[in-house]
Design a protein around this motif. Structure first.
Motif, PDB file in Angstrom:
ATOM      1  N   TYR B 619       0.847  -1.193   0.000  1.00 51.27           N
ATOM      2  CA  TYR B 619       0.000   0.000   0.000  1.00 51.27           C
ATOM      3  C   TYR B 619       0.880   1.240   0.000  1.00 51.27           C
ATOM      4  CZ  TYR B 619      -3.040  -3.636   1.922  1.00 51.27           C
ATOM      5  OH  TYR B 619      -3.731  -4.807   2.140  1.00 51.27           O
ATOM      6  N   LYS B 621       0.715   5.753  -0.907  1.00 46.63           N
ATOM      7  CA  LYS B 621      -0.037   6.903  -1.408  1.00 46.63           C
ATOM      8  C   LYS B 621       0.522   7.318  -2.758  1.00 46.63           C
ATOM      9  CE  LYS B 621      -1.073   8.983   3.059  1.00 46.63           C
ATOM     10  NZ  LYS B 621      -0.696  10.093   3.945  1.00 46.63           N
ATOM     11  N   THR B 632      -9.164   6.621  -3.695  1.00 41.48           N
ATOM     12  CA  THR B 632      -8.558   6.825  -2.385  1.00 41.48           C
ATOM     13  C   THR B 632      -7.185   7.467  -2.467  1.00 41.48           C
ATOM     14  OG1 THR B 632      -7.503   4.653  -2.399  1.00 41.48           O
ATOM     15  CG2 THR B 632      -9.724   4.773  -1.482  1.00 41.48           C
ATOM     16  N   VAL B 634      -4.608   5.886  -3.041  1.00 34.86           N
ATOM     17  CA  VAL B 634      -3.677   4.895  -2.497  1.00 34.86           C
ATOM     18  C   VAL B 634      -3.620   3.721  -3.473  1.00 34.86           C
ATOM     19  CG1 VAL B 634      -3.256   3.250  -0.623  1.00 34.86           C
ATOM     20  CG2 VAL B 634      -4.112   5.539  -0.101  1.00 34.86           C
ATOM     21  N   GLU B 636      -2.744  -0.176  -4.250  1.00 37.79           N
ATOM     22  CA  GLU B 636      -2.689  -1.411  -3.465  1.00 37.79           C
ATOM     23  C   GLU B 636      -2.319  -2.601  -4.344  1.00 37.79           C
ATOM     24  OE1 GLU B 636      -6.236  -1.953  -1.126  1.00 37.79           O
ATOM     25  OE2 GLU B 636      -6.226   0.109  -0.388  1.00 37.79           O
TER      26      GLU B 636
END
Lengths: 342, 851
Positions: B619, B621, B632, B634, B636
């Motif tokens: 994960y 940013k 989001t 982010v 993943e």
């Protein structure tokens, strides 16, 4: 001794010798002695010329018969010798069949993976596909869009890990509901949403800060509570066993209305009451309900035309119950002595 | 929420319903009973034998002929003769010599099982006839400890003076305490009365409303401004209602036994009659109350008529609360103030200065209503979690305030010896409109899937105190105006009514159906399918799957680059938590390696060989969130990681390879994985530079221009940092998306190849090259040079030494020549060999090694 007598003597001697032979080597010697170029039987053929003309035919015939007889006896005996030799060899080559074999590593899927796959499989039979949503989630989707505004008392149901003002670690798989609805509108929906969830909780034998959930969502034009109950009952039969009974209780979740919880009779005590089921005879399978109109709307579906149901199932707890695991921490501590049992 | 059944029975009589049956009914209707505590009855820790443990009265206390500290007590237990009991109970000893007493006590006869009052622990014993200093004794008067009602041995227990003699004690003190787990913001279920109201509907019994009728009983005249206080609500958005009642001339004393008992059973500690009554009414009706000592308010007002002003705090305003903490408020917090400043944090906690104390005579009783969101915000900000704040935070019906105030005033007058004034003050600027829902009974079937008859729906709603007024009941289109009772703040929309109908009607009666609905188009879930494919391949290769925590500590990333001056290039910026349970769980992982290494460490305590893999997300940013798009910010991406360490083979009864696994064991696994994905020829291997790895034993794996990841032997310093033993630890971390994208493409292009039927020709060739030439380059060059007739070129020997010279190495290949359409002869092979030798000389400066 005439030639006839001599012939008979060779025959007798050859047969007598043959039966005493017990090895391939002696067989070869025997064959050479009687059928070799200077073998005794071969020589008999040469002596045929010294016989009177009228006896030659009889002699010749007898000689052929004997050759035939000896050769048949030889084949039979050779087969016996071969078998006896193989047998002796096999007898000496026996192993202790109980000795351990040469090790080959057997890999194992994690117990969580196995449980998840089992759940996927059951719901696949009922037409649910798997949809995955992110772990780091927007507060808006984890709470607001699910009818849980800021400071609302319903938020107390989830202790949350916060990333910043707008982001958090999802506390449940429910935010995926809104994601899938927005992506699929205006199709009807039948999905399950598995994934890791996180709660701001100290780690104990009973609670983990990271765990899995499987959410379910069905949206359609005439999805009803009886469909929900039926779906979860089928799941329970497949997952926990066909002899299980279920019961449905009214409950509360902000994103479903009406809300229910589904229990199965305690798999440990069979409903008689024990510490695991807190003496109720029932174990909770999951929370569920009819999708709240606000949530349908947030997903883009008009609640006057559409209805839906949603449910949330645990993953570790059912596995714990099934296998008598008493400490949830075993799952993500990854002690291979634990994981290799499944 | 603890509800003693003995208390609940005041409002709805369920004495004859077996408690398990009641529990089941409540559970199903959404009133979840978490535990049932049984006191005295069968099933409790200490059941009281109804024949041997009973109510009795002490008639006289006489001296013991032979003991100074003991007395003889004459007890009437309802039998034909009175019983003489020897006791040392302090309160009875104090009455030595008195007679004509009628003290109601708990009495136990020989054979009764009780707790030993003098033991520190819970020790049961059977009461036996004995002689105490020459006086026979075969019964006793009991303490709370002996009956299992209290932890500590204190005095004997006294019952209400009106208790009949000779009853089984269970009838007086026995109880079932239902502990409800009320989920959600249900103010109307935060009280015993409120739960009783539900119970009455669910078991279809009459419901007693006396507690709500105190205003009538007291004949209160309700005005906006009573003579004893001036009321002002400056911020009606946060305080829709404020009521005040006066009780004068009371005496502070302990509350009666029955009230103390109820409070204790409900989980609160008795303090004095006034405080107890505020708590009692809060438990009974769900309305938190606050009692001010009126003399302090007057004093603060300069002995004038005090004024109560409800307003937002000034920023930084302070007050000492009841718990003696100095609190500082912000401008969104609501204070109850008088001319002298704050006297309470509205709905959360009172101020220390105006608290009821031993000398209090006149009480100003506040019963108000507050904005629940604001109460929760204040409570959370101040970290001040009180029963009052908890209840207000779940929404309390504003209609309840004055009713509950009057109820408490009535009890205060009754139990404190005072009197309630004839006037009550009530400012109610925020009186809400009644909620009226337009409801079509057909909705119940649409949502529930069963037909609940219209009459039944009406009956259920009416029983739950909803007012049902048909607006249109002609033909098919029935519409009702359903008025929601003021306390049902949770009911706002038509489906809320459907829930009420469903739960009371009973979901256990519902048929089970499966969805009959247009089929949604099925789609692949590539990510999951790929994950499962990889999991299955890895398990097939003998590896165990692990799943580690997504949360790691920042230190974990630092430990991966132990050499000063080197830094680890992890993608994006880490997702760091604002609140964490521990530093080592404070940010989301950007690599699977730390979790993998810690797993190795913990397992190496119990075994010597470990081969594990994990398929999981990392994960990081990548940007700011976009709320509208649901992005989001982010990333993943899923990774595959593998770790091997320990002896290659286990001990066995024949000789085995006990060397430690190394780079090439891991490489073998990767090659098998690539073979399964049909990617062997597409992967580019090169020497990798990664701070976590042994600089000479690290490979970068790439597909086209995309880096798939790194694999190799762990750097000894990383190994040390993770406390791993001194043996090779080989690890791998690959990006699953890149890998599987290529695998899917390979699958899509896959066509079956031919298997030649002509005999192949085998030949070994060794080439001498510079040390720097990678073996794979040579191998691929051979295949290319001999294309398409070189079916295989297998490296089977690597030699370095005097025969080939310094800085050179010899690589020997077993070649398989094969044509699809004919047998190759000596001439074909010769041509092929020459071509290979020539091209290798030209491209790689390789020389054929001759024997």
């Amino acid at each position: 001794m005439d030639l006839f007598e001599q012939l008979e003597q060779v025959r007798t001697e050859a047969l007598d010798n043959l039966v005493t032979i017990d090895s391939q080597v002696d067989l070869v010697t025997w064959e050479k002695r009687y059928f070799g170029r200077k073998g005794l039987v071969t020589q008999q053929l040469r002596s045929i010329g010294s016989l009177p003309q009228e006896e030659r035919k009889t002699f010749g015939q007898r000689l052929n018969d004997i050759k035939q007889e000896l050769s048949t006896a030889y084949e039979a005996h050779a087969q016996q010798v071969k078998l006896a030799e193989i047998e002796a060899e096999l007898a000496s080559g026996a192993v202790d069949v109980t000795l351990p074999g040469r090790a080959v590593a057997a890999g194992h899927l994690h117990l969580t993976t196995q449980t998840l796959r089992q759940i996927y499989g059951i719901f696949a039979k009922m037409g649910f596909e798997v949809y995955e949503a992110p772990d780091v989630e927007l507060e808006k989707l984890n709470f607001d869009m699910l009818n849980i505004p800021a400071y609302h008392p319903a938020r107390d149901m989830w202790d949350t890990f916060w990333v910043d003002e707008q982001r958090l670690l999802r506390t449940h798989t429910s935010p995926g509901q809104v994601r899938v609805m927005r992506e699929r509108y205006p199709e009807p929906i039948r999905v399950i949403l598995p994934g890791k969830c996180y709660r701001y909780e100290q780690i104990t034998a009973r609670s983990e800060h990271q765990f899995y959930q499987v959410e379910g969502l069905a949206v359609g034009r005439n999805i009803t509570m009886t469909d929900l109950i039926g779906t979860l009952t089928q799941f329970t039969r497949m997952f926990y066993g066909a002899s299980r009974t279920t019961r449905v209780r009214s409950s509360y979740f902000p994103f479903t209305e009406p809300s229910i919880e589904v229990d199965t009779d305690c798999i440990l005590c069979g409903g008689k009451g024990c510490p695991v089921c807190k003496y109720t005879g029932w174990l909770e399978i999951g929370g569920a309900g009819m999708t709240h109109p606000v949530v349908l709307q947030n997903g883009g579906y008009d609640p006057d035309e559409w209805s839906g149901f949603a449910f949330g199932l645990g993953v570790e707890r059912p596995a714990m119950m099934k296998y008598g695991v008493e400490d949830i921490r075993l799952f993500y501590r990854n002690d291979l002595r634990f994981l290799r049992q499944f | 929420m603890r509800v003693p059944l003995s208390w609940l029975n005041d409002y709805v009589d369920v004495k004859d319903i077996p408690v398990q049956e009641l529990r089941q009914r409540l559970d199903l209707a959404g009133l979840e009973v978490e535990t049932v505590e049984i006191i005295g009855y069968e099933g409790s820790e200490l059941p009281w034998d109804p024949e041997k443990v009973m109510t009795a009265e002490v008639l006289a206390v006489r001296p013991h002929p032979d003991a100074n500290r003991l007395v003889l007590v004459e007890v009437n237990y309802g039998g034909e003769e009175h019983e003489i009991v020897v006791t040392g109970a302090p309160s009875l000893f104090a009455r030595k010599g008195e007679s004509d007493l009628h003290l109601k006590v708990a009495f136990a006869w020989e054979g009764a099982i009780l707790y030993d009052g003098h033991s520190e622990e819970w020790k049961k014993h059977k009461l036996k006839p004995t002689k105490i200093r020459g006086v026979p004794s075969r019964a006793m008067v009991c303490s709370e400890k002996e009956l299992g009602l209290a932890e500590e041995q204190t005095d004997i227990i006294y019952l209400s003076p009106d208790t009949p003699v000779g009853l089984p004690l269970t009838e007086v003190l026995g109880d079932y305490i239902l502990d409800f787990d009320i989920k959600g913001p249900f103010g109307h279920l935060q009280s015993i009365y409120g739960i009783a109201r539900e119970v009455a509907v669910l078991v279809d019994r009459p419901f007693k409303r006396e507690p709500l009728e105190a205003i009538r009983r007291l004949q209160l005249n309700v005005v906006k401004q009573p003579e004893f206080v001036e009321l002002e609500i400056a911020d009606p958005d946060l305080c829709p209602r404020y009521t005040a009642t006066m009780i004068r001339g009371i005496t502070i004393q302990p509350s009666p036994l029955w009230m103390q008992l109820r409070l204790k059973r409900a989980g609160m500690r008795p303090i004095n009659n006034i405080v107890d009554i505020t708590n009692y009414v809060m438990l009974e009706l769900g309305q938190p109350l606050h009692a001010f000592d009126y003399k302090h308010l007057r004093h603060r007002a300069g002995s004038e008529k005090p004024a109560i002003i409800v307003r937002r705090a000034g920023d930084g305003e302070q007050m000492k609360t009841l718990d003696e903490e100095l609190r500082t408020f912000d401008g969104e917090m609501l204070l109850i103030t008088d001319g002298g400043g704050p006297v309470a944090v509205g709905g959360v906690m009172g101020g220390l200065e105006s608290e009821v104390e031993a000398t209090t005579q006149d009480v100003l009783l506040e019963a108000a209503s507050f904005n629940f969101i604001n109460i929760r915000r204040t409570s959370q900000t101040l970290k001040l979690f009180t029963e009052s704040a908890s209840r207000f935070g779940k929404r309390v019906d504003s209609e309840l305030a004055l009713v509950a105030g009057a109820r408490a005033a009535e009890l205060m007058a009754e139990l404190g010896g005072g009197s309630v004034g004839t006037v009550a003050g009530d400012l109610y600027p925020g009186k809400p409109e009644m909620t009226v829902i337009q409801y079509d009974p057909a909705l119940a079937q649409r949502i529930l899937g069963v037909e609940v008859p219209v009459a039944e729906q009406q009956r259920i709603l009416t029983a739950l105190e909803f007012q049902v007024v048909p607006v249109n009941s002609s033909g098919e289109d029935i519409v009702w105006d359903v008025t929601v009772p003021s306390y049902r703040l949770d009911v706002r929309i038509p489906v809320d009514l459907v829930e009420e109908i469903g739960r009371v009607w009973g979901y256990d009666q519902f048929p089970h159906t499966l969805i009959t609905e247009e089929l949604p188009p099925l789609r692949h879930n590539k990510e999951l399918e790929n994950t499962e494919r990889i999991q299955d391949i890895m398990v097939g290769l003998g590896l165990d799957e692990i799943i580690t925590y997504s949360l790691v500590g920042p230190e974990d990333e630092v430990l991966l680059h132990p050499v000063a001056g080197q830094s680890l290039e992890l993608p994006g910026t880490p997702v760091v938590l604002r609140n964490s349970i521990a530093p080592e769980r404070s940010q989301m992982r950007r690599s699977l390696l730390p979790g993998m290494l810690r797993t190795a460490w913990s397992n190496l305590r119990f075994m010597d060989y470990i081969a594990v893999f994990e398929v999981g997300s990392i994960y990081y940013k990548v940007g700011e969130p976009n709320l509208e798009a649901g992005d989001t910010g982010v990333a993943e991406p899923r990774q595959l990681s593998v770790l091997l360490t320990g002896p290659r083979q286990g001990r066995w009864w024949q000789e085995t390879d006990r060397e430690y696994v190394d780079y090439f064991d891991l490489k073998g696994i990767v090659e098998a994985l690539l073979a399964r994905l049909a990617l062997v020829d597409q992967v580019a291997w090169s020497k990798g530079a990664h701070p976590a790895f042994h600089p000479g034993r690290c490979a970068k794996v790439a597909l086209g221009d995309k880096t798939l990841g790194y694999m190799g032997e762990l750097h000894p310093l990383v190994r040390e940092a993770f406390d791993l033993p001194e043996q090779p630890v080989v690890v791998l971390e690959l990006d699953l998306a890149i890998l599987m994208e290529a695998a899917e493409a390979a699958d899509a292009e896959k066509k079956v190849g031919t298997m030649a039927t002509y005999a192949p020709v085998y030949e070994d060739l060794a080439f001498v090259v510079d040390e720097a030439v990678p073996a794979l380059d040579l191998q691929r060059a051979i295949v290319k040079a001999g294309y398409p007739l070189v079916a295989d070129a297998l490296l089977f020997d690597v030699y370095r030494g005097p025969q080939v010279g310094e800085g050179r190495k010899s690589l020997a290949f077993a070649l398989t020549y094969q044509a699809p359409d004919r047998s190759l002869d000596e001439k074909d092979v010769g041509k092929l060999r020459n071509r290979i030798i020539k091209q290798l000389e030209r491209g790689l400066k390789a020389q054929l090694r001759t024997a």
